[in-house]
Write an enzyme that holds these catalytic residues in place. Sequence first.
Site, PDB file in Angstrom:
ATOM      1  CB  SER A  27      -0.893  -0.009   1.248  1.00  0.00           C
ATOM      2  OG  SER A  27      -1.935   0.925   1.147  1.00  0.00           O
ATOM      3  N   PRO A  28       0.430   2.319  -0.655  1.00  0.00           N
ATOM      4  CG  PRO A  28      -0.480   3.669  -2.306  1.00  0.00           C
ATOM      5  CD  PRO A  28      -0.768   2.450  -1.495  1.00  0.00           C
ATOM      6  CB  CYS A  30       3.720   9.391   3.405  1.00  0.00           C
ATOM      7  SG  CYS A  30       2.422   9.961   2.293  1.00  0.00           S
ATOM      8  CB  ALA A  62       0.709  10.101  -1.752  1.00  0.00           C
ATOM      9  CD  GLN A 104      -1.968   6.933  -3.091  1.00  0.00           C
ATOM     10  OE1 GLN A 104      -1.302   7.570  -2.262  1.00  0.00           O
ATOM     11  NE2 GLN A 104      -2.949   6.126  -2.741  1.00  0.00           N
ATOM     12  CE1 TYR A 187      -3.410  14.388   2.684  1.00  0.00           C
ATOM     13  CE2 TYR A 187      -3.643  12.091   2.038  1.00  0.00           C
ATOM     14  CZ  TYR A 187      -3.138  13.042   2.895  1.00  0.00           C
ATOM     15  OH  TYR A 187      -2.362  12.671   3.958  1.00  0.00           O
ATOM     16  NE  ARG A 235      -5.583   3.508  -0.760  1.00  0.00           N
ATOM     17  CZ  ARG A 235      -4.729   3.014   0.150  1.00  0.00           C
ATOM     18  NH1 ARG A 235      -4.134   3.811   1.027  1.00  0.00           N
ATOM     19  NH2 ARG A 235      -4.451   1.730   0.184  1.00  0.00           N
ATOM     20  CG  LEU A 306      -6.181  -2.219  11.696  1.00  0.00           C
ATOM     21  CD1 LEU A 306      -7.140  -2.032  12.860  1.00  0.00           C
ATOM     22  CD2 LEU A 306      -4.733  -2.145  12.187  1.00  0.00           C
ATOM     23  NE  ARG A 329      -0.042   2.366  11.336  1.00  0.00           N
ATOM     24  CZ  ARG A 329      -0.993   3.075  10.759  1.00  0.00           C
ATOM     25  NH1 ARG A 329      -1.844   2.477   9.922  1.00  0.00           N
ATOM     26  NH2 ARG A 329      -1.116   4.369  10.967  1.00  0.00           N
TER      27      ARG A 329
END
Length: 360
Positions: A27-28, A30, A62, A104, A187, A235, A306, A329
């Site tokens: 997953s993107p 940062c 991103a 992304q 965003y 997304r 999660l 994560r």
Amino acid sequence: MPTDLSTHLFSPFQLREVLFRNRIAVSPMCEYSSTDGFANDWHLVHLGSRAVGGAGLVLTEAAAVTAEGRITPDDLGIWSDAHVEGLARIFRFLEEQGAVPGMQLAHAGRKASTSAPWKGGNPLDVPANGWQPILAPSALPFAEGYQTPQPLDEPGIRAVVAAFAQAARRCLEAGGRVAEIHAAHGYLLQEFLSPLSNTRTDRYGGTFENRIRALCEVVEAVRQVWPERYPLFVRISATEWTEGGWTGEDSVALARRLGPLGVDLVDCSSGGNVPQATIPLGPGYQVPFATRVRQETGIPTAAVGLITAPQQADQIIRNGEADMVFLARELLRDPYWPLHAARALGHKNAGPAQYGRAFQ
């Protein structure tokens, strides 16, 4: 929901002419480790490790389509042709390891010009290395202490749409095989979608059709430069968890509009546009959004949030709840999670030969 024994976490998955070796995506996330938007050795090692670790798709964080569209001064960027070379080196390595490289594309909107989380995560004014203007659909700051953004006029919206298209072109030149448009987490593009952040009265505000217009125009512009052979993702925040905000029903209606425009997969996250939202965190808490969009529209979806255990991720795919799982994560904690998951689920290890003896 019946279990499909033939489709599982490690089944190959094809969208257009791109074949993913499994259903696991990075997953993107940062990293706040760029200077002037440039990818560097940190990004090579960070993203490369996840490709070595067995993920089927590796997405960059991103990447800002304009300099003022960064979340922080340290964000990755794709607003300049000069950014292509550093990304190309990384994308080549990802492909050499068997992963599909992707990016992304993002604009932070009213959440721009803040410091990195470990630097406080606070809004930055110009003397503190921040910038102006902060752009948004409406003159509504994200939260107390944030700058009041400047509402985009129609020429400004057209410039943003063009910036997304140019960013997609650069992603392609760098060797990207998947482009994902970021319309989530508060965003810019989500700000247009939500009635909580978009109070416009022109053709970009008010009705559902008007509020989705900016995103649809971005998708159309990106598809004009993004090859037919490569998939395009979007997304979304499938709900804002706030009364009067964007809902699951809205997400289904949006997905029905995006499919005919050339979107191949909807990546279903949630929240981020309203600071006071109460989100019921728990294992797989966002998976039902991916399931609903998939079932009601027929568009492939990705589940995120999660997802940590191999059996959990495998059942999401086997049960038809989503077509891919995006891990964040958990892949920060363990870049080799896919290799461990394959072993735990009884699949042949697909890791690099150099590491084979460690995963026998």
